[in-house]
Scaffold this motif. Structure first.
Motif, PDB file in Angstrom:
ATOM      1  N   UNK A 225      13.977  -7.568   7.666  1.00 54.09           N
ATOM      2  CA  UNK A 225      13.699  -8.919   7.194  1.00 54.09           C
ATOM      3  C   UNK A 225      14.555  -9.979   7.834  1.00 54.09           C
ATOM      4  N   UNK A 226      15.004  -9.734   9.057  1.00 51.42           N
ATOM      5  CA  UNK A 226      15.896 -10.694   9.712  1.00 51.42           C
ATOM      6  C   UNK A 226      15.217 -11.508  10.808  1.00 51.42           C
TER       7      UNK A 226
ATOM      8  N   UNK B 147      -1.789  -6.358   2.146  1.00 53.66           N
ATOM      9  CA  UNK B 147      -0.946  -5.321   1.520  1.00 53.66           C
ATOM     10  C   UNK B 147       0.538  -5.553   1.805  1.00 53.66           C
ATOM     11  N   UNK B 148       0.837  -6.194   2.906  1.00 54.37           N
ATOM     12  CA  UNK B 148       2.231  -6.460   3.255  1.00 54.37           C
ATOM     13  C   UNK B 148       2.863  -7.510   2.341  1.00 54.37           C
TER      14      UNK B 148
ATOM     15  N   UNK C  57      11.382 -14.415  -1.197  1.00 53.07           N
ATOM     16  CA  UNK C  57      11.568 -14.375   0.251  1.00 53.07           C
ATOM     17  C   UNK C  57      10.437 -13.543   0.854  1.00 53.07           C
ATOM     18  N   UNK C  58       9.480 -14.203   1.491  1.00 54.29           N
ATOM     19  CA  UNK C  58       8.327 -13.513   2.051  1.00 54.29           C
ATOM     20  C   UNK C  58       8.705 -12.535   3.160  1.00 54.29           C
ATOM     21  N   UNK C  59       9.729 -12.872   3.933  1.00 57.47           N
ATOM     22  CA  UNK C  59      10.144 -11.942   4.988  1.00 57.47           C
ATOM     23  C   UNK C  59      10.620 -10.628   4.393  1.00 57.47           C
ATOM     24  N   UNK C  60      11.396 -10.718   3.308  1.00 59.24           N
ATOM     25  CA  UNK C  60      11.910  -9.505   2.673  1.00 59.24           C
ATOM     26  C   UNK C  60      10.784  -8.718   2.011  1.00 59.24           C
ATOM     27  N   UNK C  61       9.857  -9.414   1.378  1.00 60.06           N
ATOM     28  CA  UNK C  61       8.707  -8.762   0.758  1.00 60.06           C
ATOM     29  C   UNK C  61       7.887  -8.035   1.827  1.00 60.06           C
ATOM     30  N   UNK C  62       7.625  -8.713   2.939  1.00 59.62           N
ATOM     31  CA  UNK C  62       6.899  -8.099   4.053  1.00 59.62           C
ATOM     32  C   UNK C  62       7.634  -6.864   4.557  1.00 59.62           C
TER      33      UNK C  62
END
Length: 79
Positions: free
Chosen positions: A42-43, A64-65, A2-7
């Motif tokens: 991450x929402x 880096x994000x 999940x890229x949003x959560x990783x970010x």
């Protein structure tokens, strides 16, 4: 993955390393603090423009994000 959560995880980590409050980061990046909170949880989706602003304020490469954290519990090779 999940890229949003990783970010979100990396953003929060970098912000803490820089000792910047969520409110301070939001102010410096010219985004609403509530929106910043949603990003860090991450929402919500983040635009490239916002990623650029956050990277500039935090003085990091935007990539880096999206870096995966090194596994701290990884086994070492036996000699």
């Amino acid at each position: 993955m999940d890229l949003r959560q990783l970010f979100a995880t990396n953003l929060r980590r970098i912000r803490h390393e820089r000792k910047i409050s969520q409110e301070g980061l939001a102010h410096d990046a010219e985004v609403d603090r509530v929106y910043m909170s949603r990003i860090e949880r991450g929402v919500t989706h983040v635009s490239l423009e916002i990623i650029g602003k956050l990277a500039e304020v935090l003085e990091v490469d935007p990539a880096e994000f999206f870096r995966k954290a090194a596994r701290s519990g990884a086994r070492k090779k036996a000699d």
